[in-house]
Design a protein around this motif. Structure first.
Motif, PDB file in Angstrom:
ATOM      1  N   ASP A 118       0.837  -1.203   0.144  1.00 27.24           N
ATOM      2  CA  ASP A 118      -0.062  -0.132  -0.093  1.00 27.24           C
ATOM      3  C   ASP A 118       0.933   0.988   0.097  1.00 27.24           C
ATOM      4  OD1 ASP A 118      -2.423  -1.126  -0.096  1.00 27.24           O
ATOM      5  OD2 ASP A 118      -3.001  -0.852   1.908  1.00 27.24           O
ATOM      6  N   HIS A 119       1.979   1.144   0.824  1.00 27.59           N
ATOM      7  CA  HIS A 119       2.749   2.667   0.568  1.00 27.59           C
ATOM      8  C   HIS A 119       3.409   2.584  -0.719  1.00 27.59           C
ATOM      9  CE1 HIS A 119       5.803   5.469   1.717  1.00 27.59           C
ATOM     10  NE2 HIS A 119       6.708   4.518   1.447  1.00 27.59           N
ATOM     11  N   MET A 120       3.993   1.571  -1.363  1.00 23.09           N
ATOM     12  CA  MET A 120       4.438   1.741  -2.555  1.00 23.09           C
ATOM     13  C   MET A 120       3.479   2.274  -3.631  1.00 23.09           C
ATOM     14  SD  MET A 120       7.635   1.170  -1.892  1.00 23.09           S
ATOM     15  CE  MET A 120       7.964   1.500  -3.541  1.00 23.09           C
ATOM     16  N   GLU A 121       2.323   1.657  -3.452  1.00 20.01           N
ATOM     17  CA  GLU A 121       1.231   2.181  -4.435  1.00 20.01           C
ATOM     18  C   GLU A 121       0.985   3.657  -4.124  1.00 20.01           C
ATOM     19  OE1 GLU A 121      -2.164   2.686  -6.550  1.00 20.01           O
ATOM     20  OE2 GLU A 121      -0.309   1.284  -7.054  1.00 20.01           O
ATOM     21  N   GLY A 122       0.932   4.110  -2.912  1.00 22.08           N
ATOM     22  CA  GLY A 122       0.600   5.448  -2.425  1.00 22.08           C
ATOM     23  C   GLY A 122       1.747   6.379  -3.195  1.00 22.08           C
ATOM     24  N   ILE A 123       2.790   6.084  -2.893  1.00 12.69           N
ATOM     25  CA  ILE A 123       3.748   6.964  -3.588  1.00 12.69           C
ATOM     26  C   ILE A 123       3.998   7.066  -4.854  1.00 12.69           C
ATOM     27  CG2 ILE A 123       5.218   7.329  -1.246  1.00 12.69           C
ATOM     28  CD1 ILE A 123       7.231   5.622  -2.362  1.00 12.69           C
ATOM     29  N   GLN A 124       3.704   5.838  -5.624  1.00  7.87           N
ATOM     30  CA  GLN A 124       3.762   5.762  -7.108  1.00  7.87           C
ATOM     31  C   GLN A 124       2.658   6.754  -7.465  1.00  7.87           C
ATOM     32  OE1 GLN A 124       6.481   3.857  -7.732  1.00  7.87           O
ATOM     33  NE2 GLN A 124       6.236   5.002  -9.686  1.00  7.87           N
ATOM     34  N   ALA A 125       1.447   6.466  -6.860  1.00  3.97           N
ATOM     35  CA  ALA A 125      -0.073   7.199  -7.254  1.00  3.97           C
ATOM     36  C   ALA A 125       0.268   8.572  -7.296  1.00  3.97           C
ATOM     37  CB  ALA A 125      -1.109   6.700  -6.462  1.00  3.97           C
ATOM     38  N   PHE A 126       0.935   9.189  -6.036  1.00  6.24           N
ATOM     39  CA  PHE A 126       1.182  10.452  -5.908  1.00  6.24           C
ATOM     40  C   PHE A 126       2.069  10.973  -6.825  1.00  6.24           C
ATOM     41  CE2 PHE A 126       3.848  13.918  -4.157  1.00  6.24           C
ATOM     42  CZ  PHE A 126       2.991  14.605  -3.447  1.00  6.24           C
ATOM     43  N   VAL A 127       3.227  10.316  -7.460  1.00  9.69           N
ATOM     44  CA  VAL A 127       3.954  10.951  -8.368  1.00  9.69           C
ATOM     45  C   VAL A 127       3.436  10.947  -9.642  1.00  9.69           C
ATOM     46  CG1 VAL A 127       6.190  10.658  -9.650  1.00  9.69           C
ATOM     47  CG2 VAL A 127       6.208  10.230  -7.140  1.00  9.69           C
TER      48      VAL A 127
END
Length: 259
Positions: free
Chosen positions: A240-249
């Motif tokens: 979820d964290h990896m998805e969260g920062i990827q989506a943010f960028v």
């Protein structure tokens, strides 16, 4: 001496400016370490009685530097970073000065934790205040849990952490998160006047009261910081964290799976 923050002392007043304006004062590992160092330096300086904390440029601080989290060339060492984040939160809470956050623009994530750790918070009406770690699958750090609980109690703290709600000055005031709301562009001027009023008060007795009230809570603060560090190290490894920062960028809505 410092590259990401600027400390100026004028007699009994000190001003600390978060100074990475091109990235909205997002906190990379250097700024986190420098903030911890500055607060620890101020702990032993009893000539300073009031500390104003502010941000250069368009914001107070956008929070942790997400781009730095993704940088493959110099990945952020989360374990080392959490040591500095814990140092800065503990030193801030135990400072022998009256601390004042003067907020314009965004104060989010770790930036909001620092704001909430101050004795007095002044924010402009159109500020954007958020404990928004949830958006990238993380937990509040920098004693965010502790400072929220101190200001608004456990039920409201959970609500704000879980929702990641972005609030303007009036909303934050109505919830008891901040102390004063001022018009757009007026925070710095208001903060100056407030600081002068404090310096014209019997401030030694105010600082003594702060010391009495805060000292009771240091063991709890240390425990919260330890638990936040452990949780953050674990959360940094989640999908979820990896998805969260990827989506943010990528500027898209994240798809979380609870893993």
């Amino acid at each position: 001496m410092y590259t990401t923050v600027e400390l100026k002392k004028e007699g009994r007043l000190a001003r600390l400016t978060l100074n990475r304006p091109t990235s909205m004062n997002a906190m990379d590992d250097v700024m986190m370490k420098e903030l911890a160092d500055v607060f620890e330096e101020l702990k032993s300086d009893t000539t300073v009685q009031v500390l104003i904390i502010q941000g250069a440029g368009r914001a107070f601080s956008a929070g942790g530097d997400i781009k730095a989290m993704l940088d493959p060339d110099s990945p952020m060492d989360i374990g080392k970073v959490m040591v500095d984040v814990s140092r800065l939160a503990k030193a801030l809470y135990t400072l022998p000065q009256i601390t004042m956050a003067v907020v314009h623009g965004a104060a989010a994530g770790l930036g909001f934790s620092v704001v909430l750790g101050c004795d007095i918070v002044i924010a402009e009406e159109n500020s954007k205040l958020a404990m928004n770690f949830i958006g990238i699958g993380l937990v509040p750090d920098g004693a965010g849990h502790f400072f929220l609980k101190e200001r608004v109690g456990v039920p409201q703290a959970k609500n704000l952490i879980w929702s990641g709600k972005v609030m303007n000055g009036s909303e934050a005031l109505s919830k008891g998160l901040i102390d004063e709301v001022v018009a757009e562009g007026k925070a710095a001027e208001y903060g100056e006047a407030y600081a002068q009023k404090l310096l014209a008060s019997p401030i030694a007795s105010m600082i003594a009261s702060k010391h009495i009230l805060h000292t009771q809570n240091i063991a709890e603060l240390e425990n919260v910081l330890k638990m936040e560090s452990e949780a953050q190290v674990a959360m940094r490894k989640t999908a979820d964290h990896m998805e969260g920062i990827q989506a943010f960028v990528e500027k898209r809505k994240p798809v979380f799976t609870g893993k």
